[in-house]
Write an enzyme that holds these catalytic residues in place. Structure first.
Site, PDB file in Angstrom:
ATOM      1  N   GLY A  62      23.356  33.484  -7.543  1.00  0.00           N
ATOM      2  CA  GLY A  62      22.444  32.780  -6.659  1.00  0.00           C
ATOM      3  C   GLY A  62      23.223  32.201  -5.494  1.00  0.00           C
ATOM      4  O   GLY A  62      24.307  32.658  -5.159  1.00  0.00           O
ATOM      5  N   GLY A  63      22.669  31.142  -4.887  1.00  0.00           N
ATOM      6  CA  GLY A  63      23.301  30.579  -3.717  1.00  0.00           C
ATOM      7  C   GLY A  63      24.688  30.022  -3.976  1.00  0.00           C
ATOM      8  O   GLY A  63      25.571  30.114  -3.131  1.00  0.00           O
ATOM      9  N   LEU A  76      26.095  39.316 -14.451  1.00  0.00           N
ATOM     10  CA  LEU A  76      24.684  39.670 -14.437  1.00  0.00           C
ATOM     11  C   LEU A  76      24.034  39.489 -13.074  1.00  0.00           C
ATOM     12  O   LEU A  76      23.087  40.197 -12.736  1.00  0.00           O
ATOM     13  CB  LEU A  76      23.924  38.832 -15.469  1.00  0.00           C
ATOM     14  CG  LEU A  76      24.350  38.996 -16.930  1.00  0.00           C
ATOM     15  CD1 LEU A  76      23.538  38.061 -17.814  1.00  0.00           C
ATOM     16  CD2 LEU A  76      24.192  40.437 -17.386  1.00  0.00           C
ATOM     17  N   GLY A  77      24.509  38.530 -12.299  1.00  0.00           N
ATOM     18  CA  GLY A  77      23.902  38.268 -11.000  1.00  0.00           C
ATOM     19  C   GLY A  77      24.416  36.967 -10.434  1.00  0.00           C
ATOM     20  O   GLY A  77      25.259  36.294 -11.033  1.00  0.00           O
ATOM     21  N   VAL A 105      26.101  34.246 -12.744  1.00  0.00           N
ATOM     22  CA  VAL A 105      25.645  34.288 -14.126  1.00  0.00           C
ATOM     23  C   VAL A 105      26.313  35.464 -14.833  1.00  0.00           C
ATOM     24  O   VAL A 105      26.323  36.592 -14.318  1.00  0.00           O
ATOM     25  CB  VAL A 105      24.114  34.420 -14.222  1.00  0.00           C
ATOM     26  CG1 VAL A 105      23.670  34.477 -15.678  1.00  0.00           C
ATOM     27  CG2 VAL A 105      23.441  33.243 -13.511  1.00  0.00           C
ATOM     28  N   GLY A 138      26.021  29.857  -7.628  1.00  0.00           N
ATOM     29  CA  GLY A 138      26.495  30.147  -8.972  1.00  0.00           C
ATOM     30  C   GLY A 138      26.455  31.617  -9.311  1.00  0.00           C
ATOM     31  O   GLY A 138      25.746  32.412  -8.686  1.00  0.00           O
ATOM     32  N   LYS A 141      26.208  30.305 -16.687  1.00  0.00           N
ATOM     33  CA  LYS A 141      26.194  30.124 -15.237  1.00  0.00           C
ATOM     34  C   LYS A 141      27.361  29.249 -14.816  1.00  0.00           C
ATOM     35  O   LYS A 141      27.530  28.136 -15.319  1.00  0.00           O
ATOM     36  CB  LYS A 141      24.883  29.502 -14.764  1.00  0.00           C
ATOM     37  CG  LYS A 141      24.854  29.343 -13.248  1.00  0.00           C
ATOM     38  CD  LYS A 141      23.503  28.963 -12.722  1.00  0.00           C
ATOM     39  CE  LYS A 141      23.534  28.885 -11.206  1.00  0.00           C
ATOM     40  NZ  LYS A 141      22.215  28.531 -10.642  1.00  0.00           N
ATOM     41  N   ASP A 164      13.329  30.637  -6.060  1.00  0.00           N
ATOM     42  CA  ASP A 164      13.936  31.970  -5.984  1.00  0.00           C
ATOM     43  C   ASP A 164      13.186  32.940  -6.897  1.00  0.00           C
ATOM     44  O   ASP A 164      13.770  33.611  -7.743  1.00  0.00           O
ATOM     45  CB  ASP A 164      15.414  31.904  -6.364  1.00  0.00           C
ATOM     46  CG  ASP A 164      16.209  33.122  -5.873  1.00  0.00           C
ATOM     47  OD1 ASP A 164      15.663  33.895  -5.055  1.00  0.00           O
ATOM     48  OD2 ASP A 164      17.346  33.301  -6.306  1.00  0.00           O
TER      49      ASP A 164
END
Length: 247
Positions: free
Chosen positions: A24-25, A21-22, A29, A27, A44, A136
């Site tokens: 971050g810095g 799904l996406g 998801v 992790g 996550k 974020d």
């Protein structure tokens, strides 16, 4: 422990990972199916595990698990399997924030925009009341459910520079003290994008940062759009370069 590439879905015994799904810095998801509870969840997982990132993942989960708000994603459980740590949370199935407020690629729908951003503001206020900073805030981190309700991803309350430069407050990009004012700056960028369909600053990372440090952008109405005066003024107030000046 393993690090997973862009096209590889990790395997776990309890969860069937179905889509990325996406990220971050630190992790990634995934949309997943919980075989034990027979339900869909978001999961996550650390992208490249390390002791430092594991500590941040645990801190993120534990600092947010007690937060309850209608517009915050509900957390599930924290797991460890074969040295890999991850946690589950509510899977938000809907559309992204900008697609919702600007349906069919047209101009903004004022009713939708006021409702969605009002709910986003409520979620941020709930975090800030608990002395937490999101770090974020951007449209892709906020989904709108089919009934018009909004859910927010809980990333991130860890230390260090976390975020996306286009939406990041100037002080956050410089790794200075980050306060709720940084979240409201990012909120202002998202609102600007919702109103105009464009970002207030564009160009290279350096160009964007220099612009943010030295000036506020032109108001959304400067593009000749029919922007409600209160939302126009709100954008201008939230996008002040100096954190204390934001209102």
């Amino acid at each position: 422990m393993q690090a997973f590439g862009q096209g590889v879905l990790p395997r776990t015994r309890r969860f069937e990972l179905r889509a990325r799904l996406g990220e971050g810095g630190s992790g990634v998801v995934y949309a997943a199916f919980d075989r034990e509870l027979r339900t869909s969840v978001a999961l996550k997982m650390l992208r490249a595990p390390s002791p430092e990132r594991l500590l941040l993942l645990k801190k993120e989960f534990r600092s947010a698990e007690a937060l309850v708000h209608p517009n915050l994603v509900k957390l599930g459980e924290l797991f460890e399997e074969d040295g890999q740590w991850f946690f589950t949370m509510e899977l938000v199935q809907g559309t992204d924030l900008l697609s919702y407020v600007r349906p069919r690629g047209g101009s903004f729908d004022e009713g939708r925009l006021r409702s969605a951003f009002g709910q986003l503001a409520g979620a941020l206020e709930a975090l800030h009341d608990e002395r937490k900073v999101h770090r974020d805030v951007k449209p892709s981190n906020f989904g709108v459910m089919s009934d018009g309700g909004r859910r927010s991803m809980r990333e991130r309350s860890g230390e260090g520079v976390v975020g996306t430069i286009a939406y990041m407050a100037p002080e956050q990009a410089l790794d200075e003290e980050v306060t709720p004012a940084a979240d409201w700056y990012s909120f202002g960028v998202a609102l600007y994008a919702g109103l105009t369909g464009a970002l207030p600053f564009r160009g290279s990372t350096r160009d964007i940062l220099e612009a943010k440090l030295n000036r506020a952008p032109l108001p959304p109405s400067a593009a000749g759009l029919a922007v409600p005066p209160d939302l126009d003024a709100l954008c201008v107030a939230l996008l002040e370069p100096e954190a204390p000046a934001r209102a």
